[in-house]
Design a protein around this motif. Structure first.
Motif, PDB file in Angstrom:
ATOM      1  N   VAL A 436       0.548  -0.952   0.045  1.00 38.71           N
ATOM      2  CA  VAL A 436       0.103  -0.424   0.131  1.00 38.71           C
ATOM      3  C   VAL A 436       0.988   0.961   0.040  1.00 38.71           C
ATOM      4  CG1 VAL A 436      -1.733   1.446   1.367  1.00 38.71           C
ATOM      5  CG2 VAL A 436      -2.262  -1.275   1.253  1.00 38.71           C
ATOM      6  N   GLY A 437       0.657   2.436  -1.157  1.00 41.35           N
ATOM      7  CA  GLY A 437       1.492   3.275  -1.572  1.00 41.35           C
ATOM      8  C   GLY A 437       1.003   4.243  -0.247  1.00 41.35           C
ATOM      9  N   VAL A 438       2.026   5.701   0.350  1.00 38.63           N
ATOM     10  CA  VAL A 438       1.622   6.425   1.314  1.00 38.63           C
ATOM     11  C   VAL A 438       2.518   7.583   0.556  1.00 38.63           C
ATOM     12  CG1 VAL A 438       1.959   7.064   3.948  1.00 38.63           C
ATOM     13  CG2 VAL A 438       1.424   4.849   3.190  1.00 38.63           C
ATOM     14  N   ARG A 439       1.711   9.300   0.305  1.00 36.98           N
ATOM     15  CA  ARG A 439       2.343  10.242   0.785  1.00 36.98           C
ATOM     16  C   ARG A 439       1.958  10.760   1.089  1.00 36.98           C
ATOM     17  NH1 ARG A 439       0.920  14.216  -3.329  1.00 36.98           N
ATOM     18  NH2 ARG A 439       3.191  15.652  -4.427  1.00 36.98           N
ATOM     19  N   LEU A 440       2.290  10.899   2.611  1.00 43.77           N
ATOM     20  CA  LEU A 440       1.979  11.585   3.666  1.00 43.77           C
ATOM     21  C   LEU A 440       2.301  12.603   4.107  1.00 43.77           C
ATOM     22  CD1 LEU A 440      -1.157   8.786   5.428  1.00 43.77           C
ATOM     23  CD2 LEU A 440      -1.632  11.265   3.557  1.00 43.77           C
ATOM     24  N   ASP A 441       2.348  14.259   4.980  1.00 43.69           N
ATOM     25  CA  ASP A 441       3.596  14.704   5.381  1.00 43.69           C
ATOM     26  C   ASP A 441       3.631  14.067   6.539  1.00 43.69           C
ATOM     27  OD1 ASP A 441       3.504  17.036   3.620  1.00 43.69           O
ATOM     28  OD2 ASP A 441       1.411  17.837   3.759  1.00 43.69           O
ATOM     29  N   ARG A 442       4.268  14.852   7.633  1.00 38.00           N
ATOM     30  CA  ARG A 442       4.801  14.199   8.643  1.00 38.00           C
ATOM     31  C   ARG A 442       4.057  14.931   9.666  1.00 38.00           C
ATOM     32  NH1 ARG A 442      10.227  14.935   7.373  1.00 38.00           N
ATOM     33  NH2 ARG A 442      10.611  16.944   8.460  1.00 38.00           N
ATOM     34  N   ASP A 443       2.946  14.154  10.193  1.00 35.84           N
ATOM     35  CA  ASP A 443       1.652  14.267  10.829  1.00 35.84           C
ATOM     36  C   ASP A 443       0.940  12.896  11.760  1.00 35.84           C
ATOM     37  OD1 ASP A 443       0.347  13.072   8.993  1.00 35.84           O
ATOM     38  OD2 ASP A 443      -0.710  15.019   8.365  1.00 35.84           O
ATOM     39  N   THR A 444       0.346  13.475  12.484  1.00 36.22           N
ATOM     40  CA  THR A 444      -0.253  12.377  12.785  1.00 36.22           C
ATOM     41  C   THR A 444      -1.187  11.120  11.872  1.00 36.22           C
ATOM     42  OG1 THR A 444      -1.109  13.485  14.693  1.00 36.22           O
ATOM     43  CG2 THR A 444      -2.056  11.995  14.589  1.00 36.22           C
ATOM     44  N   ASP A 445      -1.505  12.086  10.860  1.00 30.86           N
ATOM     45  CA  ASP A 445      -2.113  10.603  10.342  1.00 30.86           C
ATOM     46  C   ASP A 445      -1.334   9.478   9.096  1.00 30.86           C
ATOM     47  OD1 ASP A 445      -4.953  11.586  10.295  1.00 30.86           O
ATOM     48  OD2 ASP A 445      -5.233  13.393   8.435  1.00 30.86           O
ATOM     49  N   LEU A 446       0.057   9.897   8.742  1.00 34.06           N
ATOM     50  CA  LEU A 446       0.704   9.197   8.313  1.00 34.06           C
ATOM     51  C   LEU A 446       1.476   8.566   9.759  1.00 34.06           C
ATOM     52  CD1 LEU A 446       2.796   8.955   6.976  1.00 34.06           C
ATOM     53  CD2 LEU A 446       4.429  10.512   8.612  1.00 34.06           C
ATOM     54  N   VAL A 447       1.471   8.512  11.143  1.00 33.53           N
ATOM     55  CA  VAL A 447       1.863   7.315  11.549  1.00 33.53           C
ATOM     56  C   VAL A 447       0.514   6.100  11.592  1.00 33.53           C
ATOM     57  CG1 VAL A 447       2.387   6.773  14.044  1.00 33.53           C
ATOM     58  CG2 VAL A 447       2.954   8.648  13.008  1.00 33.53           C
ATOM     59  N   VAL A 448      -0.694   7.041  12.192  1.00 39.90           N
ATOM     60  CA  VAL A 448      -1.435   5.765  11.973  1.00 39.90           C
ATOM     61  C   VAL A 448      -2.698   5.622  10.550  1.00 39.90           C
ATOM     62  CG1 VAL A 448      -4.745   6.360  11.833  1.00 39.90           C
ATOM     63  CG2 VAL A 448      -3.349   7.961  13.530  1.00 39.90           C
ATOM     64  N   THR A 449      -2.092   6.304   9.468  1.00 38.91           N
ATOM     65  CA  THR A 449      -1.799   5.133   8.181  1.00 38.91           C
ATOM     66  C   THR A 449      -0.909   4.238   8.467  1.00 38.91           C
ATOM     67  OG1 THR A 449      -2.758   6.902   7.477  1.00 38.91           O
ATOM     68  CG2 THR A 449      -1.965   5.153   5.820  1.00 38.91           C
ATOM     69  N   LEU A 450       0.148   3.791   8.241  1.00 40.39           N
ATOM     70  CA  LEU A 450       1.129   2.971   8.464  1.00 40.39           C
ATOM     71  C   LEU A 450       0.731   2.086   9.475  1.00 40.39           C
ATOM     72  CD1 LEU A 450       4.960   4.696   8.703  1.00 40.39           C
ATOM     73  CD2 LEU A 450       3.329   4.556   7.271  1.00 40.39           C
ATOM     74  N   LEU A 451       0.557   2.358  10.374  1.00 42.19           N
ATOM     75  CA  LEU A 451      -0.219   1.370  11.236  1.00 42.19           C
ATOM     76  C   LEU A 451      -1.433   0.149  10.616  1.00 42.19           C
ATOM     77  CD1 LEU A 451       0.375  -0.136  14.721  1.00 42.19           C
ATOM     78  CD2 LEU A 451      -0.349   1.705  15.511  1.00 42.19           C
ATOM     79  N   GLY A 452      -1.942   1.252  10.658  1.00 45.60           N
ATOM     80  CA  GLY A 452      -3.709   0.754   9.810  1.00 45.60           C
ATOM     81  C   GLY A 452      -3.239  -0.665   9.213  1.00 45.60           C
ATOM     82  N   ILE A 453      -1.514   0.315   8.371  1.00 46.99           N
ATOM     83  CA  ILE A 453      -1.815  -0.674   6.980  1.00 46.99           C
ATOM     84  C   ILE A 453      -1.209  -1.945   7.369  1.00 46.99           C
ATOM     85  CG2 ILE A 453      -0.208  -1.118   5.370  1.00 46.99           C
ATOM     86  CD1 ILE A 453      -0.268   2.040   4.491  1.00 46.99           C
ATOM     87  N   LEU A 454       0.167  -1.880   8.737  1.00 40.41           N
ATOM     88  CA  LEU A 454      -0.144  -3.255   8.694  1.00 40.41           C
ATOM     89  C   LEU A 454      -0.608  -4.330   9.553  1.00 40.41           C
ATOM     90  CD1 LEU A 454       3.596  -1.570  10.937  1.00 40.41           C
ATOM     91  CD2 LEU A 454       2.924  -2.837   8.278  1.00 40.41           C
ATOM     92  N   LYS A 455      -1.637  -3.652   9.886  1.00 46.10           N
ATOM     93  CA  LYS A 455      -2.951  -4.664  10.790  1.00 46.10           C
ATOM     94  C   LYS A 455      -3.733  -5.164   9.863  1.00 46.10           C
ATOM     95  CE  LYS A 455      -3.069  -1.837  15.455  1.00 46.10           C
ATOM     96  NZ  LYS A 455      -3.961  -1.081  15.831  1.00 46.10           N
ATOM     97  N   THR A 456      -3.968  -5.151   8.217  1.00 44.40           N
ATOM     98  CA  THR A 456      -4.398  -4.975   7.274  1.00 44.40           C
ATOM     99  C   THR A 456      -3.293  -6.030   7.057  1.00 44.40           C
ATOM    100  OG1 THR A 456      -3.537  -4.230   5.693  1.00 44.40           O
ATOM    101  CG2 THR A 456      -5.167  -3.603   6.913  1.00 44.40           C
ATOM    102  N   GLY A 457      -2.650  -6.664   7.405  1.00 50.05           N
ATOM    103  CA  GLY A 457      -1.301  -7.637   6.827  1.00 50.05           C
ATOM    104  C   GLY A 457      -0.596  -7.618   5.716  1.00 50.05           C
ATOM    105  N   ALA A 458      -1.057  -6.278   5.392  1.00 49.28           N
ATOM    106  CA  ALA A 458       0.065  -5.319   3.848  1.00 49.28           C
ATOM    107  C   ALA A 458       1.450  -4.842   4.694  1.00 49.28           C
ATOM    108  CB  ALA A 458      -0.619  -4.255   3.205  1.00 49.28           C
ATOM    109  N   ALA A 459       2.008  -4.704   3.915  1.00 49.69           N
ATOM    110  CA  ALA A 459       3.045  -3.232   4.037  1.00 49.69           C
ATOM    111  C   ALA A 459       3.375  -2.378   2.864  1.00 49.69           C
ATOM    112  CB  ALA A 459       4.301  -4.674   3.021  1.00 49.69           C
TER     113      ALA A 459
END
Length: 973
Positions: A436-459
């Motif tokens: 899953v691609g991620v193009r976000l500024d450094r903010d709270t949404d970035l960390v939430v998104t990365l953790l959410g992606i991992l919780k799906t079993g994706a990278a």
């Protein structure tokens, strides 16, 4: 293959104004006197010689009676001691000592200064003294040389302030630069170490060539080169002395017969004088039966190999070295390898390739491997990152986890928010194993998104928001990304790719969803599954994705958490781009050890004053920095009144010059704030080694990056993959828990760089970095082997930039080199040289096109058009013949602007970028970068002008615009 003959450089010794290589040392000869010849007979012979040769008035004669037999160990020790004492006094030409023994035997020891008594003359003098009545014709040179001055007086103690031709005393620690494998201690410069070389029997007719060939083989291996370069001084009792510089080719496929032949050629009669003494010198001496000759009583070179050969084929010698250049332990190993090379060459069939001769024995190889490996620490079994995070959140749900511009989330809130994001991602089709691609500024949404992606079993596949469209498209298509999370509507359209906004991953009202467990199976991901893919610069012209499993990050934190003392009381910063692997360490280092992670917005990260305020405000304790960024922060800290709470500073991303820490340690003693220099690579999971820096490292100018982390291993190899001895430079190979899974979709490249070590049998990564391993297991990082460079912490393949330039149909040839001041991280830049095929192409056209395909930090600072690229005689780019053209001044100021030629802002601008800058030149297209922007802001302040922020400089990038911007502002501090 055909091996070229030895290269000999220099001018005839007789014509050289500097004299001979060994003119500053003494030599000695020991000869047994004929039975019945004692001190009185020697004195009479000397008196006769002095009458015929007045120059011999400088010879002093001493005699001593020992109450032991000639073969007694006490007698032998006394002989060695007398033969090792240099000529002392002025105007002494030589010293002769008669040692008489209880059994009636006697030895004659003659010591002379080489400037006035050469090898042949020394033998003649000993003969005339030991056999009275022997006719002797001495050269006129046997006399003190008044023109030589105090530096060359025959009576000066050898090695005691007598300069070499370079103006540096022989054996000076300054010579250590020429021997990177020596690992000498500068504090021990001037101390002489001696290692005896083993005695062996070889074919008498090949002995001299064999000794030179063995020396060349070992020097080439130690120098990690296909050629051996050393000074060679040959001495014969009859022919006398000759000296030359020898360059012997030592290729993998060179056969023993070829190497011996080239060595024999190098010894052929001929005499030249070297303009500068080399670091390694070989003294090759033929001996007569019944005498012992020492060609140099102090090291004639920083590393001096004294090889002796007798007429019967007996060979031996000694290695004498300056301990400021070569450490005693390294000298012993070097001597052992010389002994082994002599034996192997002597018995090898003439058609044997020298590349097959292993540089290390099995025991030595085992010792090298053991030194570079640190056993793994015990800990919890490896688990997926999100599973470890969930356990931490369950243990401390109310503790602060993530702080950003919008506030702070507790661990429970971050866990719930990321669960919601995981459900949203799964709802749009994200499956375990997806990227899953991620193009976000450094903010709270970035960390939430990365953790959410991992919780799906994706990278997750992070992309910087500053990347140009073409690079984004390449990353998405190369990784096969179907779902991408990005802010703003500007992500380029790619067929089959769904772009989500962060808001679409949260519940409608922004509150955490009540169900904290999106899917029980999501936390059961195999720790061997891929956690993230980070794209690094690629020499083929396009970035390459590095796939890193969960277990690697788990191993990294297990290896470091206890040593670094990470606890829930720590506060970390997320300072780096998510597309830079340093962010992996920052994010998961904080969240998986229970600490608080403070997000640093981009413009704050580029303004050291604002960043310092953030560190103070949030009482940050763990700070991770590239040396380039830290240099600017340190300057702000020196002026700041507010104190930092930082207890640990971790450096990574680029080489650290420890000298930048001098001021830091004064304000933050190393006993209160630990500073750790870490070496690492994306392909080996962020970090590989760690070294705690202390003020002692600043004094020594240390280049060490420390020992391998627990569970990691490092070794240094030659071009054939063989282990290098301690201290010898070569390619760094990394093994252990951090080695990544693969390059995404690059099977051939993966096979070439991720290999099975033929020595240890483990899977390792060939880094392409140059290093050397010390006997205590510490690694010194010495730069890149290929054309990969680091600019402001970013690892860049120059070939990728060149490939982008060559894809332009209007370009026929291109080269990209690292320019600027290599000692100034802010001043380092990329310079592009282009041969246009179209007369209409301009440097601005090239710059604009490059900016479409390359991130900002990879766009060259200068573009220079050339009719052709300069080449060396080997057909390679001659980097020394490239010089960047000055930037083209911008348009003249428009009427009515009123900008004087001596505008104060323009003066500051020119101090930073050069005198060629005009009032309308764009800062970022005339060599400027974010680090120089910080320097510009500080320079404006020091000039009494208001500073400008990085954001303002991006909007107003010319001197004229900044002058208008700050008009009326009050200057600050």
């Amino acid at each position: 293959m055909s091996v070229p003959s030895a290269a000999v450089d220099g001018v005839p010794a007789a014509d050289h104004p500097s004299g001979r290589l060994l003119a500053h040392v003494c030599h000695s000869l020991v000869r047994r006197l004929p039975t019945g010849t004692g001190a009185a007979a020697v004195r009479a012979a000397l008196d006769v010689l002095m009458e015929r040769h007045p120059g011999l008035g400088g010879v002093r004669l001493f005699d001593e009676r020992l109450e032991v037999d000639a073969g007694d160990p006490e007698a032998r020790a006394r002989v060695r001691r007398e033969a090792s004492r240099t000529v002392d006094g002025d105007p002494v030409v030589a010293r002769a000592v008669v040692l008489g023994y209880a059994d009636g035997e006697a030895d004659l020891v003659v010591v002379a200064h080489r400037r006035v008594v050469d090898r042949r003359t020394l033998g003649l003098l000993a003969t005339a003294l030991s056999v009275p009545g022997t006719p002797m014709e001495l050269p006129d040179a046997v006399a003190p040389d008044p023109a030589a001055g105090t530096a060359a007086r025959p009576g000066s103690p050898a090695g005691a302030g007598v300069p070499s031709r370079s103006g540096v005393p022989s054996g000076s620690g300054d010579a250590a630069v020429a021997l990177p494998w020596g690992l000498g201690d500068p504090a021990r410069a001037g101390r002489t170490g001696t290692v005896e070389l083993a005695t062996a029997k070889v074919a008498a007719d090949t002995a001299p060539a064999l000794l030179v060939a063995a020396t060349a083989l070992v020097i080439a291996r130690y120098g990690a080169s296909e050629r051996a370069v050393f000074g060679l001084v040959t001495e014969d009792p009859v022919a006398g002395e000759s000296e030359r510089l020898v360059t012997l080719p030592v290729y993998e496929e060179t056969e023993v017969a070829e190497l011996l032949g080239a060595a024999a050629e190098s010894i052929a009669p001929g005499d030249v004088c070297l303009p500068e003494p080399p670091a390694v010198g070989v003294l090759l001496t033929g001996e007569r039966p019944g005498e012992v000759y020492r060609p140099a009583l102090t090291p004639a070179f920083p590393a001096t190999l004294e090889w002796r050969y007798d007429q019967d084929g007996t060979v031996g010698g000694a290695l004498r070295h300056d301990e400021g250049t070569i450490a005693p332990a390294v000298a012993r190993r070097f001597a052992g390898h010389l002994d082994r090379a002599v034996r192997e060459l002597a018995r090898a069939p003439v058609g044997t390739a020298v590349g097959g001769m292993a540089p290390l024995t099995a025991d030595e190889a085992a010792a090298v491997l053991a030194a570079g490996r640190t056993p793994a620490r015990g800990g919890t079994p490896p688990a997926p990152l999100h599973a470890t995070f969930r356990a931490v959140a369950a243990a401390q749900p109310d503790a602060p986890a993530l702080t950003g511009p919008g506030g702070t989330l507790s661990y429970a809130e971050l866990d719930a928010r990321s669960d919601t994001a995981a459900r949203a991602l799964r709802a749009v089709g994200v499956l375990p194993g997806d990227l899953v691609g991620v193009r976000l500024d450094r903010d709270t949404d970035l960390v939430v998104t990365l953790l959410g992606i991992l919780k799906t079993g994706a990278a997750y596949v992070p992309m910087d928001t500053a990347y140009p469209a073409e690079r984004l498209v390449h990353t998405v298509t190369d990784a096969g990304i179907r779902i991408l999370v990005s802010t703003g509507p500007d992500f380029p359209a790619v067929d089959g790719v769904t772009v989500l906004r962060p808001a679409e991953l949260s519940s409608g009202d922004g509150d955490p969803a009540p169900d904290a467990n999106p899917d029980p199976g999501a936390t059961a991901t195999d720790p061997d599954a891929i956690a993230y893919v980070i794209y690094t610069s690629g020499s083929t012209g396009r970035p390459k994705g590095v796939a890193v499993p969960h277990r690697n990050v788990h191993a990294l934190l297990t290896a470091t958490a206890a040593d670094f003392g990470f606890t829930p009381a720590d506060t970390w910063t997320l300072f780096h781009s998510s597309a830079f692997d340093f962010s992996v360490w920052e994010i998961w280092g904080a969240l998986l050890t229970g600490g608080q992670l403070v997000v640093v917005p981009y413009y704050v990260s580029r303004n050291p004053e604002d960043f310092h305020d953030l560190l103070v405000r949030h009482r940050v304790t763990v700070l991770n920095q590239t040396p380039s960024a830290f240099a600017a922060l340190k300057e702000v800290d020196l002026r700041a009144s507010a104190a930092l709470a930082v207890r640990l500073v971790v450096f990574g991303g680029e080489p650290l010059d420890v000298r930048i820490l001098r001021d830091w340690f004064r304000r933050h003693p190393h006993t209160r704030c630990r500073v750790v220099n870490m070496y690492g690579i994306t392909e080996t999971t962020v970090h590989v080694t760690a070294h705690t820096v202390t003020p002692l490292d600043l004094t020594a100018g240390s280049r060490t990056v420390g020992r391998a982390l627990p569970g990691w291993s490092v070794s240094v190899r030659d071009t054939a993959g063989r282990l290098q001895p301690f201290g010898v430079p070569g390619e760094i190979w990394v093994g252990g828990a951090g080695v990544a899974d693969r390059y995404l979709g690059r099977e051939e490249l993966t096979a070439a760089r991720f290999v099975v070590d033929p020595v240890s049998g483990e899977r390792v990564y060939r880094s392409g970095d140059l290093g050397r391993l010390r006997p205590d297991g510490r690694l010194d990082h010495l730069g890149r082997i290929d054309d990969q460079v680091k600019v402001r912490g970013f690892r860049i393949e120059l070939g990728e930039i060149r490939s982008v330039l060559l894809e332009d149909d209007r370009v026929t040839a291109a080269a990209v080199v690292l320019g600027g001041d290599p000692g100034d991280a802010a001043g380092v830049r990329l310079d592009a040289y282009v041969v246009p095929g179209d007369a209409g192409v301009s440097t601005e056209d090239l710059r604009r096109r490059a900016a479409r395909y390359l991130p900002e930090y990879m766009v060259p600072a200068t573009f220079t058009l050339l009719p052709e690229l300069p080449l060396t005689v080997n057909g390679k780019i001659d980097a020394g013949g490239l010089a960047p053209a000055p930037a083209i001044p911008g348009p003249p100021p428009s009427a009515g602007t009123g900008e004087p030629a001596d505008d104060a802002v323009l003066k500051v601008w020119r101090d930073i970028l050069g005198d060629h800058i005009g009032p309308h030149d764009d800062f970022f297209t005339t060599g400027g970068n974010s680090l120089l922007a910080v320097r510009l802001s500080g320079a404006l302040r020091r000039a009494g002008l208001p500073p400008v922020s990085l954001r303002e400089l991006h909007i107003h990038p010319t001197p004229a615009e900044v002058s208008a911007l700050i008009a009326g502002r009050e200057p600050t501090g």
